[in-house]
Design an enzyme around this catalytic site. Structure first.
Site, PDB file in Angstrom:
ATOM      1  CE  LYS A   1      -0.996  80.965 -23.124  1.00  0.00           C
ATOM      2  NZ  LYS A   1      -0.759  79.519 -23.238  1.00  0.00           N
ATOM      3  CG  ASN A   2      -4.294  78.448 -21.737  1.00  0.00           C
ATOM      4  OD1 ASN A   2      -3.425  78.653 -22.591  1.00  0.00           O
ATOM      5  ND2 ASN A   2      -4.023  78.201 -20.468  1.00  0.00           N
TER       6      ASN A   2
ATOM      7  CB  CYS B   1       7.694  71.867 -20.760  1.00  0.00           C
ATOM      8  SG  CYS B   1       6.860  73.355 -20.280  1.00  0.00           S
TER       9      CYS B   1
ATOM     10  NE  ARG C   1       2.843  71.393 -19.808  1.00  0.00           N
ATOM     11  CZ  ARG C   1       2.457  72.595 -20.191  1.00  0.00           C
ATOM     12  NH1 ARG C   1       3.332  73.555 -20.349  1.00  0.00           N
ATOM     13  NH2 ARG C   1       1.192  72.838 -20.434  1.00  0.00           N
ATOM     14  N   PRO C   2       3.999  64.918 -20.254  1.00  0.00           N
ATOM     15  CG  PRO C   2       3.399  63.017 -19.053  1.00  0.00           C
ATOM     16  CD  PRO C   2       3.881  64.428 -18.883  1.00  0.00           C
ATOM     17  CB  ILE C   3       1.081  63.947 -25.198  1.00  0.00           C
ATOM     18  CG1 ILE C   3       2.122  63.165 -26.026  1.00  0.00           C
ATOM     19  CG2 ILE C   3       1.405  65.413 -25.173  1.00  0.00           C
ATOM     20  CD1 ILE C   3       1.898  63.302 -27.515  1.00  0.00           C
TER      21      ILE C   3
ATOM     22  CG  ASP D   1      -1.637  78.427 -16.249  1.00  0.00           C
ATOM     23  OD1 ASP D   1      -0.662  77.687 -16.029  1.00  0.00           O
ATOM     24  OD2 ASP D   1      -2.350  78.317 -17.264  1.00  0.00           O
TER      25      ASP D   1
ATOM     26  NE  ARG E   1       4.710  80.246 -25.031  1.00  0.00           N
ATOM     27  CZ  ARG E   1       4.510  79.519 -23.924  1.00  0.00           C
ATOM     28  NH1 ARG E   1       5.392  79.468 -22.983  1.00  0.00           N
ATOM     29  NH2 ARG E   1       3.416  78.809 -23.797  1.00  0.00           N
TER      30      ARG E   1
HETATM   31  C1  UD1 Z   1      -3.222  73.445 -19.880  1.00  0.00           C
HETATM   32  C2  UD1 Z   1      -2.910  74.916 -20.053  1.00  0.00           C
HETATM   33  C3  UD1 Z   1      -1.796  75.342 -19.105  1.00  0.00           C
HETATM   34  C4  UD1 Z   1      -2.166  74.971 -17.684  1.00  0.00           C
HETATM   35  C5  UD1 Z   1      -2.536  73.500 -17.578  1.00  0.00           C
HETATM   36  C6  UD1 Z   1      -3.059  73.111 -16.200  1.00  0.00           C
HETATM   37  C7  UD1 Z   1      -3.445  75.316 -22.387  1.00  0.00           C
HETATM   38  C8  UD1 Z   1      -2.950  75.614 -23.761  1.00  0.00           C
HETATM   39  N1  UD1 Z   1      -2.527  75.165 -21.433  1.00  0.00           N
HETATM   40  O1  UD1 Z   1      -2.036  72.736 -20.239  1.00  0.00           O
HETATM   41  O2  UD1 Z   1      -1.636  76.765 -19.225  1.00  0.00           O
HETATM   42  O3  UD1 Z   1      -1.055  75.236 -16.839  1.00  0.00           O
HETATM   43  O4  UD1 Z   1      -3.583  73.184 -18.523  1.00  0.00           O
HETATM   44  O5  UD1 Z   1      -4.133  73.891 -15.835  1.00  0.00           O
HETATM   45  O6  UD1 Z   1      -4.636  75.257 -22.149  1.00  0.00           O
HETATM   46  N2  UD1 Z   1      -0.536  64.931 -18.046  1.00  0.00           N
HETATM   47  C9  UD1 Z   1      -0.080  63.649 -18.222  1.00  0.00           C
HETATM   48  N3  UD1 Z   1      -0.309  63.038 -19.422  1.00  0.00           N
HETATM   49  C10 UD1 Z   1      -0.975  63.662 -20.436  1.00  0.00           C
HETATM   50  C11 UD1 Z   1      -1.458  64.974 -20.239  1.00  0.00           C
HETATM   51  C12 UD1 Z   1      -1.215  65.589 -19.033  1.00  0.00           C
HETATM   52  O7  UD1 Z   1       0.532  63.050 -17.325  1.00  0.00           O
HETATM   53  O8  UD1 Z   1      -1.147  63.056 -21.489  1.00  0.00           O
HETATM   54  C13 UD1 Z   1      -0.285  65.615 -16.751  1.00  0.00           C
HETATM   55  C14 UD1 Z   1       0.597  66.866 -16.912  1.00  0.00           C
HETATM   56  O9  UD1 Z   1       1.972  66.523 -16.930  1.00  0.00           O
HETATM   57  C15 UD1 Z   1       0.204  67.666 -15.716  1.00  0.00           C
HETATM   58  C16 UD1 Z   1      -1.294  67.339 -15.576  1.00  0.00           C
HETATM   59  O10 UD1 Z   1      -1.508  66.135 -16.283  1.00  0.00           O
HETATM   60  O11 UD1 Z   1       0.881  67.202 -14.580  1.00  0.00           O
HETATM   61  C17 UD1 Z   1      -2.215  68.403 -16.117  1.00  0.00           C
HETATM   62  O12 UD1 Z   1      -1.802  68.767 -17.412  1.00  0.00           O
HETATM   63  P1  UD1 Z   1      -2.839  69.276 -18.514  1.00  0.00           P
HETATM   64  O13 UD1 Z   1      -4.117  69.656 -17.854  1.00  0.00           O
HETATM   65  O14 UD1 Z   1      -2.894  68.289 -19.610  1.00  0.00           O
HETATM   66  O15 UD1 Z   1      -2.114  70.590 -19.035  1.00  0.00           O
HETATM   67  P2  UD1 Z   1      -2.107  71.161 -20.508  1.00  0.00           P
HETATM   68  O16 UD1 Z   1      -3.365  70.845 -21.206  1.00  0.00           O
HETATM   69  O17 UD1 Z   1      -0.810  70.800 -21.157  1.00  0.00           O
END
Ligand code: UD1
Length: 420
Positions: free
Chosen positions: A22-23, A116, A121-123, A304, A397
């Site tokens: 999926k990922n 979430c 989970r910020p971006i 995960d 999902r």
């Molecule tokens: C992806 C996976 C998810 C997995 C995660 C960690 C997909 C679709 N999902 O999620 O299943 O659990 O990797 O292996 O591939 N963070 C920030 N700011 C940001 C982005 C991330 O602070 O802009 C933090 C997150 O809150 C978290 C950490 O970085 O604590 C890692 O998150 P990230 O690797 O970005 O996870 P996803 O890509 O959302």
């Protein structure tokens, strides 16, 4: 709402095939926005998250057709550049359309995903990266509004390793002017799969799978075909299903090299695991030891699989200390495991599990997120009597027909429509 009824105590034995990841599929689906034409993905799992991603592409004006496990995406000139809240709130990975849209169309209007169950989970890191490539980014009514005449290659150093952030910037940089260097890049197999597809489309990416990825921008990309890698999280879940019931299970079409830390920890616990071509077998064990795990970015133990491994540790001899370093709220399954009789002491990011084989008893429990659902199903397989896992929609999902796969291995598990 659907629930899963598991009657525990059966030993699982036999062979089972893992689905596509999926990922890996989700970023690949969004990468198609970078080039017109027909993109074809083999081994695409049939999951609700994949449907949501396709729904978003359809809203942009693409045509998607998912036949069996072949997904065809026809990308034509887009009629909309907006990722609406209704789709993004269902699936956070929708944010991965940002990089491709801004790179190819110079504009994107993407809803902020919101909170979430497993953490905030910020971006912010995605946005900083896009800005570093020269885009202007503003927040308007809950939406990220990004624009750029032409992106320009830059150095992007991620303060925290982020899988989605790495994917978004890697995609955006393919069509930028000049060279982009991503430092502290995520190294997950899904990143390598995406880079491989982008390179098939004509991108010039090197270093994927290491902490520094270099992308030399090109002027255009073309549609291509690709076989999606197997789902390492599903493979780990199925191996644990065999292990927790004391059975011997072979997971076909899986990749040992994609799950080094999981295999190492299972061996440390006392399981015997071997791989032959593309199949991994876990041999039955009468007892196993409690071992400590700490989740961290790949190649360390994946967050995960933390919940599923915790279910296994409830049945171990001795104590296991489980530390979650990726998400701040990823122990929601602990209280549900405790309802089944597990002895677990949770602290903020650490849970101490005192194992006892045969110590679980069936009860109604509530799934709170995707991987927590899988953890509760696994615990139900080991528990005496009946476990009803409510809110199983989370499972759909990310797991393709998990109950059918477990039934084939001998599990007594049924889906019912009467859950809460
Ligand atoms: C992806 C996976 C998810 C997995 C995660 C960690 C997909 C679709 N999902 O999620 O299943 O659990 O990797 O292996 O591939 N963070 C920030 N700011 C940001 C982005 C991330 O602070 O802009 C933090 C997150 O809150 C978290 C950490 O970085 O604590 C890692 O998150 P990230 O690797 O970005 O996870 P996803 O890509 O959302």
């Amino acid at each position: 709402m659907d629930a899963m009824i598991v009657r525990g105590g059966r030993v699982l034995n036999g062979e089972v095939e893992v689905s596509g990841a999926k990922n890996a599929a989700l970023p690949l689906i969004f990468s198609t926005l970078l080039a017109s034409g027909e993109h074809v993905f083999f081994n695409t799992p049939r999951l609700n998250d994949i449907q949501s991603a396709c729904q978003l592409l359809n809203l942009f004006g693409c045509e998607t057709k998912h036949d069996g496990h072949v997904l065809r995406i026809k990308v034509k000139p887009l009629k909309s550049l907006e990722a609406h809240y209704d789709v993004v709130r269902k699936m956070r990975a929708s944010i991965l359309c940002l990089g491709p849209l801004i790179a190819r169309y110079g504009k994107a209007h993407v809803s902020l995903p919101g909170g979430c169950a497993i953490g905030t989970r910020p971006i912010d890191l995605h946005l900083e990266g896009i800005k570093a490539l020269g885009a202007e980014v503003a927040m308007e009514n809950g939406y990220v509004v990004a624009s750029a005449k032409k992106l320009t290659g830059a150095n992007v150093l991620f303060e925290t390793t982020t899988v989605g952030g790495t994917e978004n910037i890697m995609m955006a940089a393919t069509l930028a002017d000049g060279i982009t260097r991503i430092e502290n890049a995520a190294k997950e197999p899904e990143i390598v799969d995406l880079a491989n597809y982008l390179n098939k489309m004509g991108a010039e990416i090197s270093g994927a799978g290491t902490s520094i990825i270099t992308i030399k921008g090109v002027s255009s990309l073309k549609a291509a075909e690709h076989e999606i890698i197997p789902d390492r999280i599903e493979a780990g879940t199925l191996l644990i299903a065999g292990a927790i019931t004391g059975g011997t299970v072979t997971v076909k079409k899986s990749r040992l090299d994609h799950m080094p830390a999981v295999i190492e920890k299972m061996c440390e616990a006392g399981f015997s695991i071997h791989a032959e071509r593309d199949a991994i077998t876990i041999e039955k064990a009468a007892t196993w030891r409690g071992v400590d795990i700490t989740t961290a970015p790949h190649p360390a133990f994946p967050t995960d699989l933390q919940a599923q491994f915790m279910a296994l540790m409830t049945q171990a001899e001795g104590t296991s200390v489980i530390t979650e370093t990726i998400f701040e709220n990823r122990f929601m399954h602990v209280q549900e495991l405790v309802r089944l009789g597990a002895n677990i002491t949770p602290k903020t990011r650490v849970a101490v599990v005192r194992g006892s084989r045969g110590g679980l008893e069936g009860a109604p429990v509530m799934a709170t997120d995707l991987r927590a659902s899988a953890c509760l199903v696994l615990a139900g397989l080991a528990a005496k009597g009946e476990t009803k896992v409510n809110r199983i929609y989370h499972l759909d999902r990310g797991y393709e027909h998990l109950e059918t796969k477990l039934q084939r291995l001998g599990a007594d598990i049924q889906r019912t429509g009467n859950g809460s």
